[in-house]
Design a protein around this motif. Structure first.
Motif, PDB file in Angstrom:
ATOM      1  N   GLY A  79       1.607  -1.923   7.230  1.00 57.41           N
ATOM      2  CA  GLY A  79       2.456  -2.563   6.467  1.00 57.41           C
ATOM      3  C   GLY A  79       2.214  -4.153   6.254  1.00 57.41           C
ATOM      4  N   VAL A 100       7.169   0.224   4.215  1.00 58.00           N
ATOM      5  CA  VAL A 100       6.185   1.126   5.051  1.00 58.00           C
ATOM      6  C   VAL A 100       6.554   0.555   6.788  1.00 58.00           C
ATOM      7  CG1 VAL A 100       3.792   1.222   5.892  1.00 58.00           C
ATOM      8  CG2 VAL A 100       4.521   0.915   3.305  1.00 58.00           C
ATOM      9  N   PRO A 146       5.901  -3.320   1.056  1.00 59.81           N
ATOM     10  CA  PRO A 146       5.217  -3.567   2.600  1.00 59.81           C
ATOM     11  C   PRO A 146       6.351  -3.305   3.981  1.00 59.81           C
ATOM     12  CG  PRO A 146       4.391  -5.268   1.390  1.00 59.81           C
ATOM     13  CD  PRO A 146       5.637  -4.864   0.522  1.00 59.81           C
TER      14      PRO A 146
END
Length: 404
Positions: free
Chosen positions: A301, A325, A322
């Protein structure tokens, strides 16, 4: 009584040890994160209402984390001596006082002090909830239970920013602190009447020297340091993001606080998906494999965040992607690391829970300052802090026992 009889009696006692209600575990561990995040969308409004710079109001988040860190250092050892339940009730009492004071605060200074009191009281549920799980379950099962609790607990950070933004918009920022009071009071009553004591054998009160000695004993263990490092650095990712994101999304991109609050719900969903994964797979895969999976996702990420920052136009979804994640990776890694950390020395489960929680929140506070002080609205400083934390988890991962 023969040694064999005594051993069998101890096993039987462990088997019938009372197990706390999952509902109460979720409520008392979720109270701290709920209270911390309910103010995030309304911080720009609070700064304007109290006529102070945004950096001053940001202390309601930074010092909240420091209050959580310091409170956990005390609750752990004291609960090993006096039991989990009395410390929980006392802590929640302080939380209620802090919430009332925050709702009535005439100045930013009073508000900050009240938030610290809120934090010091509210963190009791977080640290002692972990200890109670470890009291009642063996290590691998404890990781599963913590995973289930964390999955359900993710409702708190999912709902609190949105609730905070709606309350602030319609009733002013003080209504967010009143909401904390209205939630905390019935929870205190429920814990008073329904929560069992899980501590099997009280330990002698160590005193200051003994407490420091217990902390030193834990910190001398390489595995404990590794687990603490993974928990702290992975937590730092979130707090860097939480501190810098209001500047990026509200000031930099021009979105209203409600958009920010709605986007924060995506992180809670990602976190809950990760914790649910841990809950289902912890017994089958074990702690070490889950830690490697979770920290690998956190690093991935971070790499994605850098790529999107450099090559993609400013966009709220791409900025959050991101972190989604990384939040999933956090949900996988943290329950496993926490369960392992409090299992390194089972006789010091409360002390270990307090220490890992203090290091976790202390580092989180550092990241709020680092990201908040350097973020200019472009997202660069926030992403840099997140990536440094992600790389740090890999460094600490090297100290995790491969079969631990």
């Amino acid at each position: 009584m023969s040694p064999r009889d005594a051993s069998e009696g101890a096993v039987a006692a462990a088997q019938v040890r009372p197990k706390p209600s999952l509902f109460l575990l979720v409520a008392m561990t979720g109270l701290g994160p709920f209270t911390m995040q309910i103010v995030i969308p309304s911080m720009p409004v609070m700064a304007a209402a109290l006529a102070v710079p945004y950096g001053t109001v940001q202390l309601t988040l930074t010092l909240y984390l420091i209050g959580v860190a310091l409170g956990q250092l005390l609750y752990g050892p004291l609960s090993d001596r006096y039991g989990r339940k009395p410390l929980l009730l006392a802590g929640l009492g302080f939380y209620l006082l802090g919430s009332a004071a925050a709702a009535a605060a005439p100045t930013a200074g009073v508000l900050i002090v009240a938030r610290v009191l809120q934090a010091a009281g509210g963190c009791a549920g977080l640290v002692l909830g972990r200890a109670m799980v470890r009291d009642a379950y063996p290590r691998e099962q404890a990781a599963s239970v913590i995973g289930y609790v964390s999955t359900a607990m993710s409702v708190a950070p999912m709902v609190s920013p949105l609730l905070g933004s709606v309350l602030t918009e319609h009733f002013g920022w003080r209504s967010t602190m009143l909401a904390c009071l209205l939630i905390g009071a019935p929870l205190w009553l429920a814990m008073r009447w329904r929560l069992p004591e899980t501590l099997a054998q009280p330990a002698p009160l160590p005193g200051v020297a003994g407490m420091l000695g217990a902390y030193a004993q834990l910190l001398r263990l390489p595995a404990f340091r590794a687990y603490c490092g993974v928990v702290s650095l992975s937590t730092g990712v979130f707090f860097a993001f939480a501190s810098g994101t209001p500047v990026v999304v509200v000031n930099g991109m021009g979105h209203p606080p409600t958009h920010l609050a709605a986007a924060m719900m995506l992180l809670a969903l990602s976190w809950s998906a990760g914790t649910f994964t841990t809950a289902r797979l912890s017994v089958r895969l074990g702690v070490s494999r889950l830690l490697r999976l979770g920290t690998g996702l956190i690093l991935a990420g971070g790499v994605l965040a850098v790529l999107l920052l450099v090559f993609a136009p400013p966009n709220i979804f791409l900025f959050f992607l991101p972190m989604m994640v990384m939040a999933f990776g956090n949900g996988v890694a943290q329950p496993s690391a926490i369960a392992a950390a409090v299992s390194v020395r089972p006789g010091l489960a409360g002390t270990a829970s307090g220490l890992v929680g203090a290091l976790q929140m202390g580092f989180g506070a550092l990241m709020t300052v680092a990201a908040g002080a350097t973020e200019d609205g472009s997202g660069g400083a926030t992403v840099a802090c997140m990536v440094l934390c992600a790389v740090g988890t890999q460094a600490f991962l090297r100290g995790v026992p491969k079969r631990g």
